[in-house]
Each structure stands twice: as C-alpha cells, then as structure tokens.
Design a protein around this motif. Structure first.
Motif, PDB file in Angstrom:
ATOM      1  N   PRO A 126      41.537  72.982  20.771  1.00  0.00           N
ATOM      2  CA  PRO A 126      42.968  73.324  20.718  1.00  0.00           C
ATOM      3  C   PRO A 126      43.805  72.513  21.703  1.00  0.00           C
ATOM      4  O   PRO A 126      43.295  72.022  22.709  1.00  0.00           O
ATOM      5  N   ASP A 127      45.078  72.372  21.384  1.00  0.00           N
ATOM      6  CA  ASP A 127      45.999  71.762  22.350  1.00  0.00           C
ATOM      7  C   ASP A 127      46.992  72.765  22.914  1.00  0.00           C
ATOM      8  O   ASP A 127      47.606  72.528  23.944  1.00  0.00           O
ATOM      9  N   VAL A 128      47.141  73.905  22.236  1.00  0.00           N
ATOM     10  CA  VAL A 128      47.983  74.999  22.743  1.00  0.00           C
ATOM     11  C   VAL A 128      47.198  76.289  22.598  1.00  0.00           C
ATOM     12  O   VAL A 128      46.687  76.592  21.511  1.00  0.00           O
ATOM     13  N   VAL A 129      47.080  77.050  23.670  1.00  0.00           N
ATOM     14  CA  VAL A 129      46.388  78.339  23.633  1.00  0.00           C
ATOM     15  C   VAL A 129      47.349  79.427  24.099  1.00  0.00           C
ATOM     16  O   VAL A 129      47.646  79.541  25.291  1.00  0.00           O
ATOM     17  N   TRP A 130      47.856  80.187  23.151  1.00  0.00           N
ATOM     18  CA  TRP A 130      48.677  81.350  23.487  1.00  0.00           C
ATOM     19  C   TRP A 130      47.740  82.468  23.922  1.00  0.00           C
ATOM     20  O   TRP A 130      46.653  82.631  23.371  1.00  0.00           O
TER      21      TRP A 130
END
Length: 536
Positions: A479-483
C-alpha cells in the motif's frame, strides 16, 4: 456570502447576499440601478442515508455531498449532518432489527427525510435467515455471523432437528465446493442454507435473505399484500456482491456458478431460493409508498445495494479523500488487527482467511463491469490477525498510562524486544498456525519499553500482513496510503512508528507510505457514502 452576478452593458457587477438560502434574479436599468429582484428557489440539498446493523445495535448516518469546489477548498467530500444509534433487545431477532431502524427513522428530523435521495443498509457478514417470499414473514430465525453449523444450536434449526445435519452439510460441501473457497467455512451463508434444509426440508415458498436485504425489503421496499394478486405479491430479495460472496456467488463472472446450482439441485432446491445480486450502491428500486407515508421520506428516494459492516467501514474510512485508488488500505487496530487493501488483482487463500470482495467502480466507471468484459476491475483484499490491542488490556495498560508512556517513547528506532503479542495460542494471518504461541519475553523493568515492544510487535505483524498479500499477488504489491481506525488509531506515537516500519517494507525508491487516522470509520457512514455513490 454567495456571489450574485449582474450584467450592465459590457460590465459585470458582483454583489453578495449573506445567509440567504435562495437565488436572486436581478433586472438592471441602463443607469445601473436595480429594476427588479426575483427570488428563485435554490435546488434542495440532497441527503443520503446509511443504516448499519451491527453486532449489538443499529446506527444511522445522514450525509450531504459538498459541491465540486470542495476539493479545491480542501473540504471533505461529504458532510455528516445526522447520526444516531440504538441497542437491540436481541442481536439475532429480526423484529429487534426492524424495530431499531423504525425508531431511528422516527427520531430523524423530517427535513432530512423529505430531501433523501437514496438509502443503503449494511449488515453483519453471513448473517442470514429464511423468509416466505409471498408474505415476507420470517419462516426460520436467523443464523448469525458467528453461527457455526458444527457447534451452534438455535431455534433457527427448526422443530425437526436432524442431529447429523451438520455432517450431511459438510459432506455436500466437500462434494461440490471448490478447494480454498470461502463457502467451505462452517460459518458461511452457504453452509447455513444447506444446514437449514437438512434440519427441516425447505418449503416451496421459502427463500434465503441476508440480514441487510431482509431489513431493506421489510421496511423500505414492501407494500401491503394484495388479496388474490398471486405472483405479483412475491417479494424479490436483492443482495450485493459483498454479502453474496459467502453464499457462493461468483464475484469474478457476476453469476451463481454451476457447482452451486448443482449442489442445490442435489437436495431438491432451485436457484429461486437465492437472492438476486447487484453491485453495492446500484439502485434496487424506489422506496415503497408505505415507507414514504409512514416516515415522511421523499417519495422519489431509491434503495441501493448494500454491503457488509466491515466493507462499509472501508468506504467510511477512505471517504475523506475522494474515491479510493489502488494501493489504498485500511488497518483496523481493535482488539485484533484487520487489514484491507484495494487491488487490481483478485487473490484468495482460505487457509489463512484471505479473500477478495469485488469493489464497485464509482463515477464515470460505474457500471463498466456489466458492459465491458475487458473493463478494469477493483478488488478489496483483506485478512485478519489475532494480534491487536487486546493484549494491552491483558497486560493492564490503562488509558492514562498509554497516553503518558506513549509521550515518553522514542519511536524513531526499533526496540531490541522482538515480540509476537498474541493474547493466546493460535494465529490465522499473516501465517496460519494454530499452534503459534504468544511471545512477550524478555520483559523489561520499564513499562515504556515494554509498551514500545508491544506496539512494535503489532506493527511488524501489520507489515508482514501486507507483504503476505503481496506474495499472494495483490497489485500494487504494497500500500501507499494506510487509513487507520479502531482504538489504536488515536495514538499519534504509534502512527509514527507504524509509518516508519511500513516504509521499510517497500522497495527502495518507491513512494513513501502515508499512515493517516481515519476521520470516520463508522459502518453507517460508509453505507451513506455508498448510497451517494450513484449521485455525487
């Protein structure tokens, strides 16, 4: 203030009206004076309603979409204007579900219901029941998400209980269901459907409905039965890709597979016992006259395909930055750790609980799945570990202590303590190992260092979990964004530590990982976002 544009010959005069809800149309004389002012009603704000049927109660969220300029002004994509919740009297009682939703509707401001455009309902995964397709009445009480055909026993099993029904069900699954398929689990909706029939043969009018579509039909889609109307009284229960996955629906080819139909035929059941399936967020139908009149809901409102509670939470967590892109992930740091990532590719591994939900395409791509066999696909791939924040309570960390110790912690470098902080023996993901033991030694004298070791251990499991998805074939590989949602998302020090550790899992030169706290991860909010997906 709202700008009003007035034209005078070749010049434009801009005027501002403060706190005025309507548009004004100006007529201007040649000398520039205003000749007349006409009030014109502005388009009403559209509202979108999401309901979530959780494990202990129901919740409603109502949102309105911000205008197109919201992105330029760094405004959130949606504004939540109403939330409410209520506890069930019983989590597995359909009357408790409908009563809870009815109460929430009656407590909702009428002005919001009068401008409602769409409604969506999410429910717990694999919770299902049998209903009479003509009367809508429940014929067998629910087998909930945690019902295991091998061990659980409830009134849903019927009066004529076959003591070996679970064995006969498993034999049928072994005969027809492909290896590694999600429906092989004893808690799957297919296992429950077959178990219903082996406990007591299903009647010709009985059909299966998941929790979410049952409630959507009972409250929002059904009009009173007409005497003598025959087939026109038959109710159509419409499920969605997410709920139907564990029933055996083929989310890749968007149909019920031949092996499933053969399995049902083996015990004298036809495809008619299965719900119709649409994409989450697709329009199912108009709200019924009954619901419109009883609750004051806009008569033009529609009901859309629902989802499961965990997938609704993904929609909620990622709603703050427009439609999520490939490589967007959500980590839930609750009592256990669960991850989901949006991928271009489908992956599945039932041995460690990894499966893919087909993700609906929004905006201009919505509907492409049905119209173009070569269209782009999106998959929400997930898995869950047994490590998580549950260990913090077991080790007696209070909220105040967590806050103080986290402020003292140096998260810029690793601890020498390499823990695997399970609360008990057994792991399911990123490795399936029922014999894996907790590792929480050596235990330092410093509570700060001990807490850091636990945080670090969970963070490395998260990293290994995303790497495991990469090894299974997700695209992108990491992933490049982890909410982040759940109780652990409130700890800023831990977020910084996780970002550093997750970044170490990416290839050299790759884009840095952003770890962000989700503003809202409530499943009802995600259902409301899904309701808006066809309109905003």
């Amino acid at each position: 203030s709202s700008p009003i544009i007035v034209h005078r010959h070749h010049k434009t005069i801009q005027m501002h009206i403060f706190n005025y809800p309507n548009f004004l149309l100006f007529s201007v004389w040649a000398n520039g004076s205003i000749h007349s002012v006409t009030a014109m009603t502005a388009p009403e704000t559209r509202h979108f309603v999401g309901f979530d049927l959780g494990t202990s109660g129901a919740r409603v969220s109502i949102i309105e979409g911000n205008d197109i300029s919201s992105k330029e002004n760094n405004l959130p994509r949606f504004k939540e204007v109403h939330i409410d919740s209520i506890q069930y009297s019983s989590y597995d009682d359909p009357e408790s579900w409908t009563s809870a939703i009815t109460t929430l509707l009656r407590n909702t401001p009428s002005r919001l219901l009068e401008t409602t455009q769409a409604i969506c309902v999410s429910g717990t995964s694999a919770s299902c029941l049998l209903v009479d397709a003509y009367t809508g009445k429940v014929s067998r009480s629910p087998k909930m998400y945690d019902y295991d055909i091998n061990h659980s026993r409830t009134s849903s099993d019927g009066g004529d209980i076959d003591p070996i029904a679970h064995i006969r069900t498993q034999e049928l699954i072994d005969k027809y269901v492909p290896e590694e398929h999600a429906t092989r689990a004893p808690t799957s909706a297919l296992s429950k459907l077959l178990h219903y029939n082996y406990c007591k043969t299903m009647s010709k009018t009985e059909v299966l409905a998941h929790q979410s579509e049952y409630v959507a039909n009972a409250i929002f889609l059904s009009n009173p039965v007409k005497c003598g109307a025959g087939e026109t009284n038959k109710r159509e229960y419409v499920s969605d890709w997410h709920n139907a996955l564990k029933l055996g629906y083929d989310v890749r080819n968007l149909c019920y597979p031949v092996w499933l139909l053969d399995c049902l035929n083996h015990i004298g059941l036809s495809q008619n016992v299965l719900p119709k399936v649409v994409a989450p967020g697709d329009i199912i139908g108009n709200i019924s006259n009954t619901a419109s009149k009883e609750f004051g809901i806009n008569a033009g409102a529609v009901v859309v395909g629902g989802t499961t509670d965990s997938n609704a939470a993904f929609f909620a967590a990622t709603a703050g930055d427009g439609a999520p892109s490939y490589g967007t992930a959500v980590t839930s740091l609750g009592s256990t750790l669960a991850i989901k990532m949006l991928s271009r590719s489908y992956v599945e591994n039932s041995s460690c609980g990894v499966y893919s939900h087909r993700f609906p395409l929004f905006g201009e791509n919505k509907g492409a799945e049905e119209n173009d066999s070569d269209s782009e696909e999106a998959w929400l791939v997930g898995g869950a570990s047994n490590v998580g924040c549950g260990i913090l309570r077991k080790e007696n960390f209070s909220n105040d202590e967590l806050k103080i110790l986290s402020e003292e912690m140096d998260v810029t470098k690793d601890s020498e303590l390499m823990y695997y902080p399970l609360t008990k023996r057994g792991e399911r993901f990123p490795v399936a190992d029922g014999a894996k033991e907790p590792l929480l030694t050596p235990k330092p004298d410093s509570r700060t260092e001990y807490l850091k070791g636990i945080f670090q251990g969970i963070s490395y499991v998260e990293k290994q979990a995303f790497q495991a998805l990469g090894n299974l074939g997700v695209d992108p590989l990491f992933p490049d964004v982890v909410w982040t949602c759940g109780g652990g998302s409130r700890n800023e020090a831990w977020i910084k530590m996780r970002q550093r550790i997750l970044e170490s899992g990416r290839d050299e030169g790759a884009t840095k990982v952003k770890v962000i706290k989700a503003n809202n991860a409530e499943a009802s909010y995600g259902a409301a976002v899904l309701a808006a997906s066809s309109f905003v």
